[in-house]
Design an enzyme around this catalytic site. Structure first.
Site, mmCIF file in Angstrom:
data_model
loop_
_atom_site.group_PDB
_atom_site.id
_atom_site.type_symbol
_atom_site.label_atom_id
_atom_site.label_comp_id
_atom_site.label_asym_id
_atom_site.label_seq_id
_atom_site.Cartn_x
_atom_site.Cartn_y
_atom_site.Cartn_z
ATOM 1 N N ASP A 68 -30.282 49.721 81.678
ATOM 2 C CA ASP A 68 -29.605 48.947 82.701
ATOM 3 C C ASP A 68 -28.809 49.886 83.813
ATOM 4 O O ASP A 68 -29.072 51.105 83.770
ATOM 5 C CB ASP A 68 -28.556 48.035 81.963
ATOM 6 C CG ASP A 68 -27.763 48.762 80.862
ATOM 7 O OD1 ASP A 68 -27.952 50.052 81.119
ATOM 8 O OD2 ASP A 68 -27.192 48.278 80.269
ATOM 9 N N ASN A 137 -19.265 41.614 72.632
ATOM 10 C CA ASN A 137 -19.852 40.059 72.621
ATOM 11 C C ASN A 137 -21.343 40.052 72.223
ATOM 12 O O ASN A 137 -21.889 39.121 71.936
ATOM 13 C CB ASN A 137 -19.620 39.316 73.948
ATOM 14 C CG ASN A 137 -20.466 40.126 75.034
ATOM 15 O OD1 ASN A 137 -21.104 41.169 74.793
ATOM 16 N ND2 ASN A 137 -20.038 39.773 76.131
ATOM 17 N N HIS A 139 -23.813 42.069 73.367
ATOM 18 C CA HIS A 139 -24.619 42.141 74.207
ATOM 19 C C HIS A 139 -25.542 43.486 74.145
ATOM 20 O O HIS A 139 -24.969 44.433 73.426
ATOM 21 C CB HIS A 139 -24.424 42.145 75.945
ATOM 22 C CG HIS A 139 -23.133 43.308 76.461
ATOM 23 N ND1 HIS A 139 -22.127 43.188 76.717
ATOM 24 C CD2 HIS A 139 -23.576 44.565 76.324
ATOM 25 C CE1 HIS A 139 -21.524 44.308 76.990
ATOM 26 N NE2 HIS A 139 -22.619 45.135 76.752
ATOM 27 N N GLU A 144 -26.144 39.333 78.630
ATOM 28 C CA GLU A 144 -24.751 38.675 78.157
ATOM 29 C C GLU A 144 -25.108 37.628 77.204
ATOM 30 O O GLU A 144 -26.200 36.984 77.294
ATOM 31 C CB GLU A 144 -23.840 38.398 79.239
ATOM 32 C CG GLU A 144 -23.383 39.703 80.187
ATOM 33 C CD GLU A 144 -22.138 40.310 79.277
ATOM 34 O OE1 GLU A 144 -22.103 40.443 78.244
ATOM 35 O OE2 GLU A 144 -21.391 40.747 80.142
HETATM 36 C C1 GLP Z 1 -22.133 48.511 78.302
HETATM 37 C C2 GLP Z 1 -23.653 48.887 78.283
HETATM 38 C C3 GLP Z 1 -24.318 48.501 76.919
HETATM 39 C C4 GLP Z 1 -23.654 49.200 75.771
HETATM 40 C C5 GLP Z 1 -22.314 48.597 75.870
HETATM 41 C C6 GLP Z 1 -21.214 49.126 74.680
HETATM 42 O O1 GLP Z 1 -21.813 47.242 78.645
HETATM 43 N N1 GLP Z 1 -24.316 48.227 79.294
HETATM 44 O O2 GLP Z 1 -25.538 49.335 76.945
HETATM 45 O O3 GLP Z 1 -24.272 49.287 74.649
HETATM 46 O O4 GLP Z 1 -21.491 48.723 77.041
HETATM 47 O O5 GLP Z 1 -20.583 50.294 75.109
HETATM 48 P P1 GLP Z 1 -19.774 51.270 74.148
HETATM 49 O O6 GLP Z 1 -20.784 52.143 73.495
HETATM 50 O O7 GLP Z 1 -18.816 51.933 75.238
HETATM 51 O O8 GLP Z 1 -19.001 50.432 72.885
#
Ligand code: GLP
Length: 246
Positions: A68, A137, A139, A144
């Site tokens: 992404d 959440n 995702h 989402e």
């Molecule tokens: C972001 C990314 C995801 C990631 C998520 C969790 O929103 N788009 O790919 O898995 O955050 O992030 P973290 O690893 O900092 O908890």
């Protein structure tokens, strides 16, 4: 099928995740890796860089496709996911940058941006190993919670909770983009193998919901229960609510 690997702490999780990715590269030097951003995989990337520096890993034939990118952020913005990947991995190993792909956040036309990225993923011939983090959440990528599982690359409106969670990386909450381009759920599910990394108490609740709850687009990661080859590497804190179930 989902296998769980419970690790002591963040370092242990990062090492084990990097070992799985490293083994993939050793076994198939021209692997297509699906890569993820967020804070969770940073330690694993650092371990992969060490593996390269020590002469154990050769990225020269690897192709990567990232999940992404924020819509509207150029590559040189230090909060763009392109910048993140370059900083944590691409610039530190011998991967050919021409074989690294991140959705282009600067294509203003969302349909065009999504179509182009779907083509790119298709042209790689398919992802061998997809690395995933998970949002609070549930995702994955930036898919989402929603009423449906969106199949291909899509433009998403980020939820307030995601904007709040990601604000820690930006100067202020107002600077967090409100939209992103993300690989779709089917594209993620098409990967031959999936490696999920999760750490910290804050993820314990969603880990239980995603892997032991109902399969629903309201918890996008729950679809992974239907994938034939998923490994979840998490620390004790993230697994605290499922420790008697694994
Ligand atoms: C972001 C990314 C995801 C990631 C998520 C969790 O929103 N788009 O790919 O898995 O955050 O992030 P973290 O690893 O900092 O908890």
């Amino acid at each position: 099928m989902i296998r769980f690997i419970c690790t002591k702490d963040y370092d242990d999780m990062s090492r084990k995740a990097a070992n799985i990715i490293g083994a993939q590269i050793v076994a198939k030097p021209d692997s297509v890796l699906g890569l993820a951003t967020g804070s969770t995989p940073i330690g694993a990337y650092a371990r992969l860089v060490e593996g390269y520096e020590q002469g154990d890993l050769d990225f020269s034939r690897v192709t990567s496709v990232n999940l992404d990118e924020y819509r509207g952020l150029p590559h040189d913005n230090d909060q763009s996911y392109y910048y993140f990947m370059n900083y944590h991995l691409f610039s530190k190993v011998n991967i050919d940058v021409n074989n690294t792909y991140v959705p282009d956040g600067m294509i203003a036309d969302a349909d065009e941006a999504c179509k182009k990225y779907d083509e790119i993923v298709k042209n790689t011939g398919g992802v061998d190993l997809q690395l995933l983090g998970m949002g609070h959440n549930g995702h994955i990528g930036f898919n989402e919670p929603s009423d449906v599982f969106v199949k291909g690359t899509n433009c998403v409106n980020l939820t307030q909770s995601t904007i709040d969670a990601n604000a820690r990386f930006f100067a202020s909450k107002e600077d967090v983009p409100t939209q992103a381009y993300t690989m779709g759920i089917q594209t993620i599910m098409n990967a031959k193998k999936i490696l999920v990394v999760v750490n910290g108490e804050g993820k314990a609740d969603i880990v239980k919901k995603a892997f032991f709850g109902d399969i629903t687009p309201q918890v996008p990661a729950s679809i992974l229960q239907l994938h034939p080859d998923v490994i979840v590497v998490g620390d004790e804190a993230a697994f605290s609510q499922i420790k008697d179930m694994i």
